[in-house]
Design an enzyme around this catalytic site. Structure first.
Site, mmCIF file in Angstrom:
data_model
loop_
_atom_site.group_PDB
_atom_site.id
_atom_site.type_symbol
_atom_site.label_atom_id
_atom_site.label_comp_id
_atom_site.label_asym_id
_atom_site.label_seq_id
_atom_site.Cartn_x
_atom_site.Cartn_y
_atom_site.Cartn_z
ATOM 1 N N GLY A 8 52.158 45.313 31.192
ATOM 2 C CA GLY A 8 53.043 44.688 32.184
ATOM 3 C C GLY A 8 54.481 44.695 31.706
ATOM 4 C CB SER A 10 57.110 47.688 35.063
ATOM 5 O OG SER A 10 56.077 46.834 35.499
ATOM 6 C CB VAL A 60 45.210 45.761 31.624
ATOM 7 C CG1 VAL A 60 46.531 46.285 31.079
ATOM 8 C CG2 VAL A 60 45.434 44.588 32.572
ATOM 9 C CG ASN A 88 53.755 40.340 29.653
ATOM 10 O OD1 ASN A 88 54.162 39.186 29.683
ATOM 11 N ND2 ASN A 88 54.124 41.240 30.581
ATOM 12 C CB SER A 140 50.005 30.245 31.554
ATOM 13 O OG SER A 140 50.558 29.299 32.439
ATOM 14 C CE1 TYR A 153 48.675 33.272 35.734
ATOM 15 C CE2 TYR A 153 49.064 30.990 35.114
ATOM 16 C CZ TYR A 153 49.430 32.312 35.072
ATOM 17 O OH TYR A 153 50.561 32.693 34.374
ATOM 18 C CB ALA A 156 42.545 33.940 33.704
ATOM 19 C CE LYS A 157 48.135 34.087 32.185
ATOM 20 N NZ LYS A 157 48.550 35.366 31.567
HETATM 21 P P1 NAP Z 1 55.792 39.558 36.848
HETATM 22 O O1 NAP Z 1 57.291 39.535 36.862
HETATM 23 O O2 NAP Z 1 55.040 39.351 38.116
HETATM 24 O O3 NAP Z 1 55.330 40.935 36.145
HETATM 25 C C1 NAP Z 1 53.976 41.203 35.999
HETATM 26 C C2 NAP Z 1 53.820 42.461 35.183
HETATM 27 O O4 NAP Z 1 52.419 42.696 34.970
HETATM 28 C C3 NAP Z 1 54.356 43.701 35.879
HETATM 29 O O5 NAP Z 1 54.912 44.546 34.899
HETATM 30 C C4 NAP Z 1 53.098 44.329 36.481
HETATM 31 O O6 NAP Z 1 53.193 45.749 36.665
HETATM 32 C C5 NAP Z 1 52.090 44.000 35.406
HETATM 33 N N1 NAP Z 1 50.696 44.020 35.852
HETATM 34 C C6 NAP Z 1 50.109 43.212 36.773
HETATM 35 N N2 NAP Z 1 48.803 43.532 36.908
HETATM 36 C C7 NAP Z 1 48.570 44.554 36.036
HETATM 37 C C8 NAP Z 1 47.425 45.337 35.707
HETATM 38 N N3 NAP Z 1 46.231 45.119 36.304
HETATM 39 N N4 NAP Z 1 47.547 46.330 34.779
HETATM 40 C C9 NAP Z 1 48.743 46.557 34.173
HETATM 41 N N5 NAP Z 1 49.865 45.853 34.445
HETATM 42 C C10 NAP Z 1 49.773 44.876 35.371
HETATM 43 O O7 NAP Z 1 55.211 38.448 35.868
HETATM 44 P P2 NAP Z 1 55.869 37.648 34.637
HETATM 45 O O8 NAP Z 1 56.322 36.342 35.154
HETATM 46 O O9 NAP Z 1 56.775 38.509 33.861
HETATM 47 O O10 NAP Z 1 54.540 37.367 33.820
HETATM 48 C C11 NAP Z 1 54.195 38.028 32.627
HETATM 49 C C12 NAP Z 1 53.074 37.251 31.969
HETATM 50 O O11 NAP Z 1 53.537 35.921 31.701
HETATM 51 C C13 NAP Z 1 51.835 37.079 32.855
HETATM 52 O O12 NAP Z 1 50.671 37.173 32.068
HETATM 53 C C14 NAP Z 1 51.989 35.670 33.400
HETATM 54 O O13 NAP Z 1 50.727 35.124 33.731
HETATM 55 C C15 NAP Z 1 52.628 34.978 32.232
HETATM 56 N N6 NAP Z 1 53.350 33.756 32.578
HETATM 57 C C16 NAP Z 1 54.406 33.787 33.418
HETATM 58 C C17 NAP Z 1 55.068 32.601 33.725
HETATM 59 C C18 NAP Z 1 56.251 32.537 34.647
HETATM 60 O O14 NAP Z 1 56.678 31.413 35.007
HETATM 61 N N7 NAP Z 1 56.846 33.643 35.028
HETATM 62 C C19 NAP Z 1 54.616 31.385 33.159
HETATM 63 C C20 NAP Z 1 53.529 31.403 32.288
HETATM 64 C C21 NAP Z 1 52.909 32.592 31.991
HETATM 65 P P3 NAP Z 1 53.823 46.396 38.040
HETATM 66 O O15 NAP Z 1 55.326 46.222 37.913
HETATM 67 O O16 NAP Z 1 53.393 47.820 37.990
HETATM 68 O O17 NAP Z 1 53.252 45.622 39.179
#
Ligand code: NAP
Length: 242
Positions: A8, A10, A60, A88, A140, A153, A156-157
């Site tokens: 993830g 990107s 993944v 991630n 998370s 969620y 999972a976490k």
């Molecule tokens: P995001 O901006 O929605 O980005 C998600 C990333 O995961 C993207 O690069 C996406 O790829 C990739 N992805 C999703 N499903 C996938 C799969 N099946 N295989 C490979 N790549 C996949 O999310 P984020 O906020 O940066 O979150 C990153 C991590 O932090 C996640 O695990 C999330 O649960 C965790 N997190 C986030 C927050 C928050 O507040 N943002 C808080 C706690 C934890 P594409 O671009 O190709 O779709």
């Protein structure tokens, strides 16, 4: 060459992690599932930071696809080593459990937990042989506290945090460390649509976090300074939960 694979990578937190780890000297493998344009933008940011990046597209949660892409990369790079793995990739499909359809349960759990298994297992063997490696799992606050509307969620976490602790015990004697981080609200596409003004009132630091702040923590865990930390889950949430 020493590589870091960021699943993830990107967008959002993953993108910031790619840039951070590039600045720490790792060549970067940017995994993504569908958003090639965004993955290319991340590669460009890595290049601007003086690093080098390669895109690796795979889901993944898909065991065959992940094995084929990672196996192919390792065959093509016999002298290279993926020293850092940042699990991630993650999604959320929120809703009360009573309304959660099977697809929204499985998709969220499989992306996090099958994703962890599918990506970590093939990368573990070279780490164990070299007696060197860092695995950092992005969990998370939901996985520690549990959040209503996020039973899928949170499960999972929470599972990912437990897997972190178990694997750390399995591989510690081979000098491979395994840690998790538990972010609160971080400004990415994932929190689009949330009422930041209302939610930040409950956060002691009165704001959402920046992806770069999370990336700094992951950068530390990947650095030599963190060699004696393993089996931990470190919160980064502005004081929201401890
Ligand atoms: P995001 O901006 O929605 O980005 C998600 C990333 O995961 C993207 O690069 C996406 O790829 C990739 N992805 C999703 N499903 C996938 C799969 N099946 N295989 C490979 N790549 C996949 O999310 P984020 O906020 O940066 O979150 C990153 C991590 O932090 C996640 O695990 C999330 O649960 C965790 N997190 C986030 C927050 C928050 O507040 N943002 C808080 C706690 C934890 P594409 O671009 O190709 O779709």
């Amino acid at each position: 060459m020493n590589y870091a694979l960021v699943t993830g990578g990107s967008r959002g937190i993953g993108r910031a992690v790619c840039v951070r780890l590039a600045s720490q000297g790792f060549a970067i493998l940017i995994n993504y599932v569908s958003n090639e344009q965004k993955a290319r933008e991340t590669a460009e940011l890595v290049a601007q930071a003086g690093g080098q990046a390669e895109l690796l597209k795979f889901d993944v949660a898909n065991a065959e696809e992940t094995a084929a892409v990672l196996g192919g990369w390792m065959q093509a790079h016999p002298d290279d080593f993926i020293e850092v793995l940042v699990n991630n990739a993650g999604i959320r499909r929120d809703g009360l459990l009573i309304w959660t359809e099977p697809e929204d349960w499985h998709k969220v759990v499989n992306t996090t937990l099958d994703g962890f298994y599918n990506v970590t297992r093939p990368l573990l063997q070279p780490m164990l042989l070299k007696k060197r490696g860092r695995i950092i799992n992005v969990a998370s606050l939901s996985g520690l506290k549990g959040m209503q509307g996020q039973t899928n969620y949170s499960a999972a976490k929470g599972g990912l945090i437990a897997a972190t602790k178990a694997l750390a015990q399995e591989v510690g004697r081979k000098k491979v460390t395994v840690n998790a981080i538990a972010p609160g609200f971080v400004k990415t596409d994932m929190v689009d649509g949330l009422d930041e003004a209302a939610l930040k009132k409950d956060i002691p630091l009165q704001r959402f976090g920046e992806p770069e702040e999370v990336a700094a923590l992951i950068g530390f865990l990947a650095s030599p300074d963190a060699a004696y930390i393993t089996g931990e889950c470190i919160s980064i949430n502005g004081g929201l939960y401890s």
